[in-house]
Design an enzyme around this catalytic site. Structure first.
Site, PDB file in Angstrom:
ATOM      1  N   HIS A 137      35.820 -25.762  -5.087  1.00  0.00           N
ATOM      2  CA  HIS A 137      37.105 -25.905  -5.709  1.00  0.00           C
ATOM      3  C   HIS A 137      36.960 -27.125  -6.579  1.00  0.00           C
ATOM      4  CE1 HIS A 137      41.886 -26.854  -5.605  1.00  0.00           C
ATOM      5  NE2 HIS A 137      41.407 -25.966  -6.792  1.00  0.00           N
ATOM      6  N   CYS A 151      41.599 -31.209   0.974  1.00  0.00           N
ATOM      7  CA  CYS A 151      42.090 -31.465  -0.105  1.00  0.00           C
ATOM      8  C   CYS A 151      42.991 -30.295  -0.594  1.00  0.00           C
ATOM      9  CB  CYS A 151      41.044 -31.805  -1.312  1.00  0.00           C
ATOM     10  SG  CYS A 151      40.300 -33.245  -1.277  1.00  0.00           S
ATOM     11  N   HIS A 152      42.672 -29.166  -0.665  1.00  0.00           N
ATOM     12  CA  HIS A 152      43.690 -28.107  -1.116  1.00  0.00           C
ATOM     13  C   HIS A 152      43.489 -26.761  -0.224  1.00  0.00           C
ATOM     14  CE1 HIS A 152      42.468 -30.470  -4.842  1.00  0.00           C
ATOM     15  NE2 HIS A 152      43.796 -30.440  -4.960  1.00  0.00           N
ATOM     16  N   GLY A 153      42.950 -27.015   0.785  1.00  0.00           N
ATOM     17  CA  GLY A 153      43.064 -26.118   1.932  1.00  0.00           C
ATOM     18  C   GLY A 153      42.379 -24.721   1.674  1.00  0.00           C
ATOM     19  N   PRO A 174      41.842 -21.994  -2.429  1.00  0.00           N
ATOM     20  CA  PRO A 174      41.494 -21.910  -3.905  1.00  0.00           C
ATOM     21  C   PRO A 174      40.200 -21.947  -4.338  1.00  0.00           C
ATOM     22  CG  PRO A 174      42.189 -24.140  -3.310  1.00  0.00           C
ATOM     23  CD  PRO A 174      42.321 -23.118  -1.980  1.00  0.00           C
TER      24      PRO A 174
END
Lengths: 419, 260, 166
Positions: free
Chosen positions: C118, C137-139, C152
C-alpha cells in the site's frame, strides 16, 4: 522610459499584471535602452550572473551528497568524485567555477575603474558591487574549508586567526568563530551552514545592484550621459542579450577547458591530503584570487597592522567615488589617469604574484612597494590627477563619432588630432 | 597612448607566464614521463593498470591503505577493466571484517566487489607505529596530493641513491633524489625481477614504477577517461554554438549602424 | 525584394539553429543535475546480501536488511503450507498460487520483501485475520504466503530474487 506605458494585450495578462506587474518588469528588461557602444568588457555583468547561478545550482546538488563532519567530509568529497552519478563533473564545475567567478569579477571591477563607472550617479551600484565582492570572498573561503583537506584546515586556521589581532576581544572572537579551542568539527559545521547561506545574500544584493543600475542606466566607453531611449541606445533584447550570449559562450569554452582538462591546476595539491591538526603544510597560500590581499597582509611586520591594512585595502574602495575628483568618467579621455590605471593593474598582479611566494627577501620588498603604491593610487593619485589633469575633448554624443569612426580608441585619436 | 597600453599588456602577459616556475629549491625536478593519460584525449594503458594493481597488491599494500577504492572499481570502465569474474576473485582473496552478527560479534568473510580495499592497519596510529613512526599515506588520491603528480611519484620510486658524501642518515631514513628534503622513510622496495607479472612482462624497477604509478594515477582520477571524452565533445559543441551565435549577433547588429 | 527575402531566410535559419542547438546543450546540462539524485555506484553495488538461516526454527521467521528494506525469511510449518495452498484463488485480490511464491523443493521457506504494497510500512508478523501479517498503518491483512487478503494494499508482498547455497 517605455515601461510605464506597457499594457498587456490579453485580458488575463492585464488582470495578472495589475496585481503583480511581472509582465511590466519583463517588458522593462527587454526594452531597457542600453548604450549601443558598449564593448566586450561590458559583457561580464551577464557572465557573472551566469557564474552565480552555476555556483548555486551545483552547490545545492553537492550539498545533497556532502557530509559536514570532520571525520567524514574528506571521504564524502571522494564519494562525490567516485560514486555519485556525474559527481566529478558537478564538483569540478563548482570548484573551478569559484575561480572563474573571481576572474570575471576582477575584470568587471577593473572595467569600472577604467571607465569611471563608480562615479556619480552610480555610487550605490559600486558600493553594492563591493558588498557582493566581499561576500564572494567570504563564501569562497568558507567553501574552500569544506573538503577538509590540509589547505582547508590551515587556511581556516590562518584566516580565523586574523581576528585574534583585534585588541582585548580578539581571542574571544576567534574562539567564538571556532566553537572550539581550535578549528574543529563545530567550525566545519557552521562554515557549511554559512557557505550555503551567503550565495543567497549575494543573489539579493545582485538584484539590488541591477535595480540600482537601471535607474541611471549603463555607463559606456565614452563615459558621457546619454538620452534614453535615443539613437545612442539599443533595446536590451536582442542586441545586448545576443552579445552577452556570445561572450558567455567564449567564457564557457575557457571554463570547460579547466573543468575537463586541468581541473586541479588552480587548486593546491595539499588539499588532497586529509586535514591534520598536527602538521602544517610547508607552503601555505590562499587561492589565487585572494593572493594580492595576502601579500598586503604579509608586507607588514606587525600582526594588527597587517590585518588593518589588508581590510583597508578593500574598504578604501568604498570611498573611491569621493576620492576621484575628476569630472570626466572614461579613462579614454584621461591620458594621465590611464597610465596610472595600468600601473595599478600591474601593481595588483605583482601583489598577487608575491602573495604566492615566500615572504622573504626580494618578495617582501616587492610586497611592500606594491602595498604602498596600492594605497597611494587611491589616496593621492586619484584626487590629485583628477584636479590637475588636462583631459581630452569629450564628444557631445556617442553616435556622431561612432558613425564616422567605429570603435572608441580611433575616436579618441581623431579628437586628439583635431585639437 | 595606445602604444603605451599595448606594451603594458605585453608586460602583463610575460608576468603571468613567469609565475609558475619559481618554487622551492631543495629537490630535483621530477622526471618527465610521456604518460598515455596525458593530453586532451589521454587514456590509461589497461595492461599497465592491471600490472600496476599487481605491484600495489604484492608490494605497496602491506603498508599503504587505499580506503576510497572498492574492488568493484577494478572492473569499471576507464580503469584496469578486469572481468567480472576476476574482480570477484580478487575481492574474495581478501579477508574482510564484517558485522556485528546477530550475536554482536564481528566476523571475517571473503571480500565482495562492493567492499572497499582492505587496509593493512586498523588506523593511522597503528600504521605509523608499524612503520617507524612515519604514517604511510593513504594512496587513494596520492597522485593528486603531490605537486608534480604522476611524474613525482614515479621519480621517487626510481630516485633512491646512496647519500652523497657529507650526508648522514638516521636509522630507517633513506636518501632519495626527488623527495622534498631528499630524505624518505620508505625503503626502496623495488628491485629488478621482484614480481612475476601475470602477462609475462619483464619486471624491471622502471617497469614496475611506471605501472604502479599509472595505477595510482587512475586510482586518484578514475573519471579521467570519461572526463577527457566528455570534454572534447563539450568543447566541440561550444565552438559550434559560439560560431552560430556569433553569426546571429553579426546579423542582428547589422540592423543598426554600430559595429559589434 | 527577393534579395531581402533571402536575407530574412538566412537570418531565420541562423536563429533557429542557434536556439535549437542551445536548447540541446541546456538539456545535456540538466541531465547530470537530475541523474545525480539516482542511486550512486556504491548503492548499486550493494545489491546482494547473504543470510544464515540455519538457526531458524519451523514456524519462526527472521528479518534482515537488504537495500535498506526488511526481508522476511519465514520457515513455515507443514500446516501453514497446507493452509496457504488450500485458499481459493478467487478469494484473492491479487490471485497467485503459493507455489509461485517459493522455490520448488524448499516450500517451507518464504522469502519476501517485508514492505506493505500500500504505502510502504512494515507489516507485523503473526497478526491479522489470516494468520500471516498485518500492516498497522492502514489495516491490510496478509496470509501465510504473504498474499494480501483484505485492506487497501493492491498486491501481494513482493518476492525478491534469491537463491539457496551451501
Amino acid at each position: 522610459m517605455s515601461d510605464q506605458e506597457y499594457i498587456p494585450k490579453s485580458k488575463a495578462a492585464k488582470w495578472f499584471n495589475d496585481r503583480l506587474p511581472l509582465l511590466t518588469l519583463g517588458a522593462h528588461l527587454t526594452d531597457y535602452p542600453t548604450p549601443k557602444n558598449l564593448n566586450y568588457w561590458w559583457t561580464f555583468g551577464g557572465i557573472l550572473t551566469f557564474c552565480l547561478i552555476t555556483q548555486i545550482v551545483t552547490g545545492i546538488v553537492l550539498a545533497m551528497h556532502y557530509v559536514a563532519h570532520a571525520d567524514l567530509a574528506f571521504g564524502s568529497v571522494e564519494h562525490i568524485m567516485r560514486n555519485v552519478n556525474y559527481g566529478w563533473l558537478i564538483r569540478y564545475i563548482h570548484s573551478n567555477g569559484a575561480s572563474m567567478f573571481f576572474l570575471a569579477v576582477y575584470i568587471h571591477i577593473f572595467r569600472s575603474l577604467f571607465y569611471g563607472s563608480y562615479k556619480s550617479p552610480r555610487e550605490i551600484i559600486w558600493i553594492l558591487g563591493l558588498m557582493i565582492y566581499l561576500l564572494m570572498m567570504a563564501a569562497a573561503f568558507l567553501g574552500y574549508v569544506l573538503p577538509w583537506g590540509q589547505m582547508s584546515f590551515w587556511g581556516a586556521t590562518v584566516i580565523t586567526n586574523l581576528f585574534s589581532a583585534i585588541p582585548l576581544v580578539g581571542e574571544s572572537i576567534t574562539t567564538w568563530l571556532w566553537g572550539a579551542y581550535s578549528v574543529d568539527n563545530p567550525t566545519l559545521n557552521r562554515f557549511f551552514s554559512l557557505h550555503y547561506l551567503f550565495p543567497f545574500l549575494i543573489l539579493g544584493l545582485v538584484v539590488l545592484h541591477i535595480w540600482a543600475l537601471h535607474i541611471p542606466g549603463n555607463n559606456n566607453p565614452v563615459g558621457i550621459d546619454i538620452k534614453k531611449p535615443s539613437k545612442d541606445t539599443v533595446p536590451f533584447h536582442p542586441y545586448i542579450t545576443i552579445k552577452d550570449a556570445f561572450a558567455l559562450l567564449v567564457f564557457m569554452i575557457i571554463f570547460a577547458g579547466f573543468v575537463f582538462f586541468t581541473p586541479n591546476v588552480l587548486g593546491h595539491s595539499d588539499n588532497y591530503i586529509p586535514a591534520n591538526p598536527l602538521v602544517t603544510p610547508a607552503h601555505i597560500v590562499p587561492e589565487w584570487y585572494l593572493l594580492p590581499f595576502y601579500a598586503i597582509l604579509r608586507s607588514v611586520p606587525d600582526k594588527l597592522g597587517g590585518v588593518i591594512l589588508m581590510f583597508s585595502a578593500i574598504f578604501i574602495l568604498f570611498i573611491l567615488p569621493w576620492l576621484d575628483t575628476s569630472k570626466v568618467r572614461s579613462a579614454v579621455f584621461r591620458p594621465i589617469y590611464r597610465q596610472f590605471f595600468w600601473i595599478l593593474v600591474i601593481d595588483v598582479l605583482m601583489l598577487g604574484y608575491v602573495g604566492a611566494m615566500p615572504a622573504e627577501g626580494v618578495y617582501l620588498v616587492l610586497a611592500r612597494v606594491g602595498t604602498i603604491y596600492y594605497f597611494l593610487h587611491f589616496i593621492v593619485v586619484l584626487p590629485v590627477v583628477g584636479l590637475l589633469e588636462k583631459t581630452d575633448p569629450i564628444p557631445m554624443s556617442i553616435s556622431e563619432p561612432v558613425m564616422t569612426g567605429g570603435a572608441e580608441p580611433s575616436l579618441a585619436r581623431k579628437l586628439n588630432e583635431k585639437v | 597612448m595606445k602604444k603605451f597600453n599595448l606594451s603594458i599588456n605585453k608586460i602583463i602577459i610575460v608576468l603571468f607566464l613567469s609565475i609558475k616556475p619559481l618554487y622551492s629549491a631543495e629537490m630535483t625536478d621530477p622526471i618527465k614521463v610521456d604518460w598515455s593519460f596525458k593530453g586532451l584525449t589521454g587514456t590509461f594503458d589497461r595492461a599497465s593498470l592491471q600490472r600496476g594493481f599487481q605491484v600495489y597488491k604484492e608490494v605497496c599494500s602491506s603498508c599503504h591503505s587505499m580506503q576510497y577504492l572498492s574492488y568493484r572499481n577494478l572492473g569499471e570502465s576507464g580503469g584496469p577493466e578486469f572481468s567480472e569474474a576476476e574482480v570477484k576473485a580478487i575481492a574474495a582473496s581478501f579477508e574482510v571484517t564484517d558485522g556485528p552478527d546477530s550475536q554482536g560479534e564481528m566476523f571475517t568473510r571473503p571480500g565482495r566487489p562492493s567492499d572497499t580495499f582492505v587496509s593493512p592497519h586498523p588506523n593511522k596510529e597503528a600504521a605509523a607505529a608499524a612503520n617507524g613512526g612515519a604514517y604511510p599515506p593513504d594512496m587513494s588520491v596520492l597522485v593528486k596530493a603531490r605537486k608534480g603528480g604522476a611524474n613525482y611519484i614515479y621519480s621517487v620510486l626510481v630516485g633512491y641513491e646512496d647519500p652523497p658524501p657529507g650526508v648522514t642518515l638516521d636509522q630507517g631514513v633513506y636518501y632519495n633524489k626527488y623527495m622534498i628534503g631528499n630524505k624518505i622513510k620508505m625503503p626502496n622496495n623495488l628491485e629488478d625481477g621482484l614480481i612475476e607479472y601475470a602477462d609475462g612482462t619483464v619486471s624491471t624497477v622502471d617497469q614496475m614504477a611506471k605501472d604502479v604509478t599509472t595505477f595510482l594515477a587512475w586510482a586518484a582520477e578514475p573519471e579521467l577517461e570519461e572526463r577527457h571524452r566528455t570534454g572534447v565533445k563539450v568543447i566541440i559543441y561550444l565552438l559550434l554554438l559560439t560560431t552560430l551565435v556569433y553569426l546571429s549577433m553579426k546579423k542582428i547588429w547589422s540592423r543598426i549602424d554600430t559595429e559589434v | 525584394m527577393s534579395k531581402e527575402e533571402k536575407k530574412v531566410n538566412r537570418r531565420d535559419f541562423l536563429f533557429t539553429a542557434s536556439y535549437t542547438i542551445g536548447a540541446v546543450g541546456v538539456g545535456a546540462v540538466i541531465w547530470p543535475m537530475i541523474d545525480q539524485m539516482n542511486p550512486d555506484k556504491a548503492q548499486q553495488a550493494l545489491a546482494t546480501t547473504e543470510v544464515d538461516i540455519s538457526q531458524v526454527e519451523p514456524g519462526k521467521s527472521i528479518t534482515v536488511l537488504w537495500r535498506g528494506k526488511p526481508i522476511f525469511v519465514k520457515r513455515r510449518t507443514p500446516g501453514e503450507i497446507q493452509e496457504a495452498r488450500a485458499v481459493n484463488l478467487d478469494d484473492l485480490p491479487d490471485p497467485q498460487n503459493d507455489e509461485e511464491r517459493v522455490k520448488e523443493g524448499k516450500d517451507e521457506w518464504l522469502v519476501m520483501l517485508g514492505v506493505c504494497t500500500h504505502l510502504g510500512c512494515v507489516p507485523l508478523k503473526d497478526k491479522g485475520d489470516y494468520n500471516g501479517w498485518f500492516c498497522p498503518c492502514h489495516g491490510s491483512h496478509y496470509d501465510v504466503s504473504g498474499r494480501v487478503r483484505k485492506g487497501p494494499a493492491p498486491t501481494n508482498m513482493e518476492i525478491p530474487k534469491f537463491e539457496f547455497f551451501r
